[in-house]
Design an enzyme around this catalytic site. Structure first.
Site, PDB file in Angstrom:
ATOM      1  N   HIS A  49       0.834  -1.192   0.000  1.00  0.00           N
ATOM      2  CA  HIS A  49       0.000   0.000   0.000  1.00  0.00           C
ATOM      3  C   HIS A  49       0.876   1.251   0.000  1.00  0.00           C
ATOM      4  O   HIS A  49       2.078   1.179   0.229  1.00  0.00           O
ATOM      5  CB  HIS A  49      -0.933   0.021   1.221  1.00  0.00           C
ATOM      6  CG  HIS A  49      -0.213   0.082   2.521  1.00  0.00           C
ATOM      7  ND1 HIS A  49       0.075  -1.046   3.250  1.00  0.00           N
ATOM      8  CD2 HIS A  49       0.286   1.124   3.226  1.00  0.00           C
ATOM      9  CE1 HIS A  49       0.717  -0.693   4.358  1.00  0.00           C
ATOM     10  NE2 HIS A  49       0.857   0.619   4.352  1.00  0.00           N
ATOM     11  N   ALA A  50       0.233   2.367  -0.275  1.00  0.00           N
ATOM     12  CA  ALA A  50       0.828   3.691  -0.112  1.00  0.00           C
ATOM     13  C   ALA A  50      -0.035   4.444   0.885  1.00  0.00           C
ATOM     14  O   ALA A  50      -1.194   4.094   1.101  1.00  0.00           O
ATOM     15  CB  ALA A  50       0.879   4.435  -1.445  1.00  0.00           C
TER      16      ALA A  50
END
Length: 140
Positions: A49-50
Protein backbone atom coordinates in the site's frame (compact mmCIF):
# COMPACT_ATOMS: atom_id res chain seq x y z
CA UNK A 1 14.04 11.65 -2.92
CA UNK A 2 11.46 10.85 -0.30
CA UNK A 3 13.24 7.89 1.31
CA UNK A 4 16.60 7.49 3.01
CA UNK A 5 18.61 4.88 4.86
CA UNK A 6 19.58 6.51 8.15
CA UNK A 7 22.46 5.53 10.40
CA UNK A 8 21.19 5.65 13.97
CA UNK A 9 23.60 6.71 16.68
CA UNK A 10 24.13 3.93 19.17
CA UNK A 11 25.53 4.06 22.66
CA UNK A 12 27.42 1.16 24.17
CA UNK A 13 28.35 0.26 27.67
CA UNK A 14 29.85 -3.00 28.87
CA UNK A 15 26.44 -4.75 28.94
CA UNK A 16 24.58 -3.59 25.84
CA UNK A 17 23.84 -1.15 23.03
CA UNK A 18 21.14 1.52 23.14
CA UNK A 19 19.59 3.38 20.19
CA UNK A 20 17.13 6.21 20.83
CA UNK A 21 14.90 7.70 18.14
CA UNK A 22 13.70 11.25 18.54
CA UNK A 23 12.38 14.04 16.35
CA UNK A 24 15.07 16.35 15.03
CA UNK A 25 17.91 14.01 15.98
CA UNK A 26 17.51 10.85 13.90
CA UNK A 27 13.78 10.75 13.15
CA UNK A 28 12.53 13.34 10.63
CA UNK A 29 9.06 13.58 12.21
CA UNK A 30 7.19 13.53 15.50
CA UNK A 31 6.34 9.92 16.33
CA UNK A 32 2.60 9.39 16.88
CA UNK A 33 2.30 5.63 16.31
CA UNK A 34 4.57 2.64 16.87
CA UNK A 35 3.99 -0.96 15.82
CA UNK A 36 6.11 -3.99 15.07
CA UNK A 37 5.83 -6.97 12.76
CA UNK A 38 7.12 -10.43 13.72
CA UNK A 39 6.52 -14.15 13.12
CA UNK A 40 5.90 -13.45 9.44
CA UNK A 41 5.19 -16.57 7.39
CA UNK A 42 7.90 -17.57 4.93
CA UNK A 43 6.36 -16.27 1.68
CA UNK A 44 4.21 -13.48 3.11
CA UNK A 45 4.32 -9.95 1.73
CA UNK A 46 3.36 -7.18 4.15
CA UNK A 47 2.43 -3.61 3.29
CA UNK A 48 1.33 -3.51 -0.34
CA UNK A 49 0.00 0.00 0.00
CA UNK A 50 0.83 3.69 -0.11
CA UNK A 51 -0.21 6.28 2.45
CA UNK A 52 -1.49 9.72 1.52
CA UNK A 53 -0.15 11.41 4.70
CA UNK A 54 1.87 8.96 6.75
CA UNK A 55 5.66 8.88 6.84
CA UNK A 56 7.49 5.91 8.34
CA UNK A 57 10.78 5.02 10.00
CA UNK A 58 11.44 1.26 9.87
CA UNK A 59 14.12 -0.59 11.85
CA UNK A 60 14.93 -4.30 11.77
CA UNK A 61 15.37 -4.87 15.51
CA UNK A 62 16.22 -8.51 14.88
CA UNK A 63 16.86 -10.52 11.74
CA UNK A 64 16.28 -9.05 8.31
CA UNK A 65 13.71 -8.22 5.67
CA UNK A 66 13.54 -6.67 2.22
CA UNK A 67 11.54 -3.52 1.57
CA UNK A 68 10.51 -2.56 -1.95
CA UNK A 69 9.74 1.13 -2.39
CA UNK A 70 7.90 2.15 -5.55
CA UNK A 71 6.78 5.53 -6.87
CA UNK A 72 4.62 4.07 -9.65
CA UNK A 73 7.48 4.19 -12.17
CA UNK A 74 10.74 3.29 -10.42
CA UNK A 75 11.38 0.74 -7.71
CA UNK A 76 14.14 0.39 -5.14
CA UNK A 77 14.81 -2.59 -2.86
CA UNK A 78 16.41 -2.02 0.53
CA UNK A 79 17.58 -4.80 2.84
CA UNK A 80 17.19 -3.97 6.52
CA UNK A 81 19.40 -6.16 8.71
CA UNK A 82 21.07 -3.81 11.19
CA UNK A 83 19.31 -2.43 14.30
CA UNK A 84 21.55 0.64 14.05
CA UNK A 85 20.00 1.67 10.70
CA UNK A 86 16.51 2.89 9.90
CA UNK A 87 14.70 3.32 6.62
CA UNK A 88 12.75 6.56 6.32
CA UNK A 89 9.86 6.28 3.83
CA UNK A 90 7.89 9.41 2.94
CA UNK A 91 4.23 9.67 2.09
CA UNK A 92 2.78 8.45 -1.23
CA UNK A 93 5.40 5.75 -1.78
CA UNK A 94 4.15 2.20 -2.35
CA UNK A 95 5.86 -0.20 0.02
CA UNK A 96 6.13 -3.96 0.28
CA UNK A 97 7.98 -5.81 3.03
CA UNK A 98 8.98 -9.40 2.31
CA UNK A 99 11.67 -12.07 2.69
CA UNK A 100 11.51 -11.82 6.48
CA UNK A 101 14.05 -14.00 8.28
CA UNK A 102 12.64 -16.38 10.87
CA UNK A 103 13.87 -14.17 13.74
CA UNK A 104 12.83 -10.86 12.14
CA UNK A 105 11.22 -8.12 14.19
CA UNK A 106 10.48 -5.00 12.14
CA UNK A 107 9.77 -1.89 14.22
CA UNK A 108 7.75 0.80 12.43
CA UNK A 109 7.23 4.36 13.66
CA UNK A 110 4.79 6.74 11.98
CA UNK A 111 3.98 10.44 12.07
CA UNK A 112 0.20 9.88 12.12
CA UNK A 113 -2.36 7.92 14.07
CA UNK A 114 -3.93 5.01 12.19
CA UNK A 115 -6.52 6.16 9.64
CA UNK A 116 -7.73 3.51 7.21
CA UNK A 117 -9.05 6.11 4.73
CA UNK A 118 -5.56 7.41 3.90
CA UNK A 119 -4.35 3.99 2.68
CA UNK A 120 -4.20 3.23 -1.04
CA UNK A 121 -4.18 -0.57 -1.38
CA UNK A 122 -4.96 -0.88 -5.10
CA UNK A 123 -1.72 -0.66 -7.10
CA UNK A 124 -3.45 0.36 -10.36
CA UNK A 125 -5.24 3.19 -8.55
CA UNK A 126 -1.91 4.22 -7.01
CA UNK A 127 -0.24 4.27 -10.45
CA UNK A 128 -3.07 6.42 -11.85
CA UNK A 129 -2.76 8.89 -8.97
CA UNK A 130 1.00 9.13 -9.50
CA UNK A 131 0.62 9.57 -13.30
CA UNK A 132 -1.69 12.50 -12.60
CA UNK A 133 0.77 14.35 -10.36
CA UNK A 134 0.42 12.38 -7.13
CA UNK A 135 0.42 15.54 -5.03
CA UNK A 136 4.10 16.25 -5.72
CA UNK A 137 5.34 13.41 -3.53
CA UNK A 138 6.60 9.89 -4.03
CA UNK A 139 9.76 10.63 -6.01
CA UNK A 140 12.56 8.10 -6.03
Amino acid sequence: MDYALLDLESFRNKESFLVACQKGKNCPFEIKRVFYIFNVKKDAIRGQHANRETKFLMIALSGSCHIKIDNGIKQKIIVLNNPKQGLYVGKMLWKEMYNFSKDSILLVMANTLYNESEYISDYQLYQNIMKNGGGGVGSL
